[in-house]
Write an enzyme that holds these catalytic residues in place. Structure first.
Site, PDB file in Angstrom:
ATOM      1  N   LYS A  78      -4.059 -23.560  42.794  1.00  0.00           N
ATOM      2  CA  LYS A  78      -5.485 -23.266  43.008  1.00  0.00           C
ATOM      3  C   LYS A  78      -5.857 -21.991  42.265  1.00  0.00           C
ATOM      4  CE  LYS A  78      -8.877 -22.833  46.766  1.00  0.00           C
ATOM      5  NZ  LYS A  78      -9.060 -22.710  48.231  1.00  0.00           N
ATOM      6  N   SER A 153     -12.222 -26.203  50.280  1.00  0.00           N
ATOM      7  CA  SER A 153     -12.504 -25.717  48.952  1.00  0.00           C
ATOM      8  C   SER A 153     -11.426 -26.046  47.919  1.00  0.00           C
ATOM      9  CB  SER A 153     -12.680 -24.190  49.004  1.00  0.00           C
ATOM     10  OG  SER A 153     -11.480 -23.566  49.403  1.00  0.00           O
ATOM     11  N   SER A 177      -9.627 -25.388  54.256  1.00  0.00           N
ATOM     12  CA  SER A 177      -9.659 -25.784  52.844  1.00  0.00           C
ATOM     13  C   SER A 177      -8.392 -26.405  52.283  1.00  0.00           C
ATOM     14  CB  SER A 177     -10.038 -24.591  51.981  1.00  0.00           C
ATOM     15  OG  SER A 177     -11.421 -24.414  52.057  1.00  0.00           O
TER      16      SER A 177
HETATM   17  N1  GLN Z   1     -15.389 -24.719  54.546  1.00  0.00           N
HETATM   18  C1  GLN Z   1     -15.064 -23.399  54.982  1.00  0.00           C
HETATM   19  C2  GLN Z   1     -15.967 -22.412  54.269  1.00  0.00           C
HETATM   20  O1  GLN Z   1     -16.782 -22.831  53.558  1.00  0.00           O
HETATM   21  C3  GLN Z   1     -13.625 -23.091  54.776  1.00  0.00           C
HETATM   22  C4  GLN Z   1     -13.264 -22.697  53.415  1.00  0.00           C
HETATM   23  C5  GLN Z   1     -11.824 -22.348  53.258  1.00  0.00           C
HETATM   24  O2  GLN Z   1     -10.980 -22.702  54.079  1.00  0.00           O
HETATM   25  N2  GLN Z   1     -11.547 -21.631  52.194  1.00  0.00           N
HETATM   26  O3  GLN Z   1     -15.853 -21.234  54.434  1.00  0.00           O
END
Ligand code: GLN
Length: 490
Positions: A78, A153, A177
């Site tokens: 990532k 994400s 995410s």
């Molecule tokens: N969907 C969550 C957010 O938008 C989690 C994102 C994540 O785990 N990086 O913050």
């Protein structure tokens, strides 16, 4: 052996026994990536040193030298994780030109074990999102259906594995995410206990919640990757000294004596019937393997999203203050129109460097931390977070794992939720608690919906009890085994 769909274990075995060279493997995956990346957009940047690294593994093997357990395994990383000499953007314009002078501990450990970094995976900007639609480098697509999101994400990391563009990958999970995209793309994803994995060299989003973890085709493969990246790191004082067990070789599919809890708040009428059915089938498999199933309650579940979006935005507003255009990253062009004040210098750089979701979060977080509102918002959120933790500890006094859905439904269509942030945030209802409480979680594939989209099941365990996730995950994986492949692999 189909290299693109082989498990990490089989692939590593084939490389080590010289049935196939690391270079051939890398070439094959680079070819598949070249073929599909235009459409899937799973990678932001490819590593032009991947073949060189693969040849180095082959040379070691030729000389009879010892290689690590991940030797020759092509991985996607990532773009939150710093890679020395290889661009690291966090999915943002503000870092579009950032080439780190050092690698994160996770990448060092993976490469030390012989893994080949194939490229940097697409993601929501600064990991803020649930759909991979906020990336400055464009949306990533779901390999099962290109009109659907891969989840966020870490969407690129999940899509890359699902599409045979990497054997495994690394994502980060601040509120779901890893688990969400794993579920949407039909692969295994694990968020370890907070403190298991070093955050050194990983772009910070919300430091009390962020953890990196693996995506893979099988549960055992994720266990093996985690063994490689977990453990104390002197460069991150929040890493735990807890010993790292040999999870992958200790997987037990006999669940006699294990108690699995179903948190009743996770099965409300918000849950779509097909997803509910998949979870229930998984629960049946776990029962068949000898586990006892009990109902438990986490009454504060409905508070998880509000607490999360206060804590995460507060921490993000502080962490993202470093992107000021002075030391590194993007700077607005002042050559023709110079800034008249320092404030203007920051505003113009940050104004064009950050996307709208990131700006929304910085504003929200700054507001929650400002004097006069701190007590009402940030402090209150921290207090309720503490209570939520207690409710999970109470639940784990009654059972060893919790089984639940990952999200209320499978992947949604690209564009469906992006214009309504609240709707998007609600997607995180089942995943944010694990981060707030610090416990480990996994998403394991549990079937396909009637429209052919993967459905994942979430497993949660008490702090440092990852072995339960691997044991129960293996049982579900065997029972629910998805035989279909996404069209990009057919
Ligand atoms: N969907 C969550 C957010 O938008 C989690 C994102 C994540 O785990 N990086 O913050």
């Amino acid at each position: 052996m189909n290299l693109l769909t082989a498990s990490l274990k089989d692939l590593a075995q084939a490389v080590q026994s010289k049935k196939v060279s690391a270079r051939e493997v890398t070439e094959k995956f680079l070819g598949q990536s070249e073929k599909w990346n235009k459409q899937l957009n799973a990678y932001i940047t490819m590593n032009d040193k991947a073949l060189e690294a693969a040849s180095a593994v082959d040379q070691k093997l030729a000389k009879g030298e010892k290689v690590g357990p991940l030797a020759g395994v092509p991985m996607a990383i990532k773009d939150m994780l710093c890679t020395k000499g290889l661009r690291t953007t966090a999915g943002s314009k503000i870092l579009h030109n950032f080439i780190p002078p050092y690698s994160s501990t996770v990448v060092n450990r993976l490469e030390g074990a012989g893994a080949i970094t194939l490229g940097k995976a697409n993601q929501d900007e600064f990991a803020m999102g649930s759909s991979n639609e906020t990336s400055f480098f464009g949306i990533a697509r779901n390999p099962w259906n290109l009109d659907y999101v891969p989840g966020g994400s870490s969407g690129g990391s999940a899509a890359a594995v699902a599409a045979g563009m990497a054997t495994a990958s690394i994502g980060t999970d601040t509120g779901g995410s890893i688990r969400q995209p794993a579920s949407f793309c039909g692969v295994v994803g694990v968020k370890p206990t907070y403190g298991r994995v070093s955050r050194y060299g990983i772009v910070s989003f919300a430091s009390s919640l962020d953890q990196a973890g693996p995506f893979s085709r099988t549960v055992a493969d994720s266990a093996l990757i985690l063994e490689t990246i977990c453990g104390r790191d002197e460069r991150d004082m929040t890493t735990a000294s807890e010993p790292v067990p040999a999870w992958s070789s200790s997987i037990r599919k006999d669940l006699k004596g294990l108690k699995a809890g179903m948190p009743k708040e996770y099965f409300s009428d918000k849950l779509e019937p097909e997803t509910r059915k998949a979870v229930e089938k998984a629960v049946d498999a776990v029962k068949k393997a000898g586990a006892e199933v009990v109902e438990v309650s986490i009454p504060l579940t409905e508070m998880a999203v509000p607490i999360y979006y206060l804590v995460a935005t507060s921490e993000a507003s502080s962490n993202l203050a470093r992107y000021d255009g002075v030391r590194f990253g993007h700077r607005a062009d002042f050559s023709k129109n110079p800034a008249e004040s320092l404030a203007e210098f920051y505003c113009r750089t940050r104004g064009e460097g950050f996307g709208s979701e990131v700006k929304r979060r910085i504003i929200l977080g700054t507001y929650a931390l400002s004097s006069g509102y701190y007590d009402a918002y940030y402090k209150k959120a921290c207090q309720v977070r503490r209570l939520l933790r207690q409710q999970f500890l109470d639940a784990f006094a009654k059972c060893d794992v919790l089984i639940s859905p990952v999200t209320t439904s499978p992947a949604f269509k690209i564009g469906d939720r992006i214009s309504d942030p609240l709707q998007m945030y609600l997607n995180d209802i089942y995943t944010t608690s694990a981060n707030l409480v610090g416990i480990p979680g996994m998403s394991v594939p549990a079937g396909l919906s009637s429209s052919g989209l993967p459905i994942g099941v979430q497993l949660l365990a008490a702090h440092f009890q990852e072995q339960h996730l691997f044991n129960v995950g293996s049982v579900i994986e065997e029972a629910m085994n998805i035989k279909e492949l996404p069209s990009v692999l057919q």
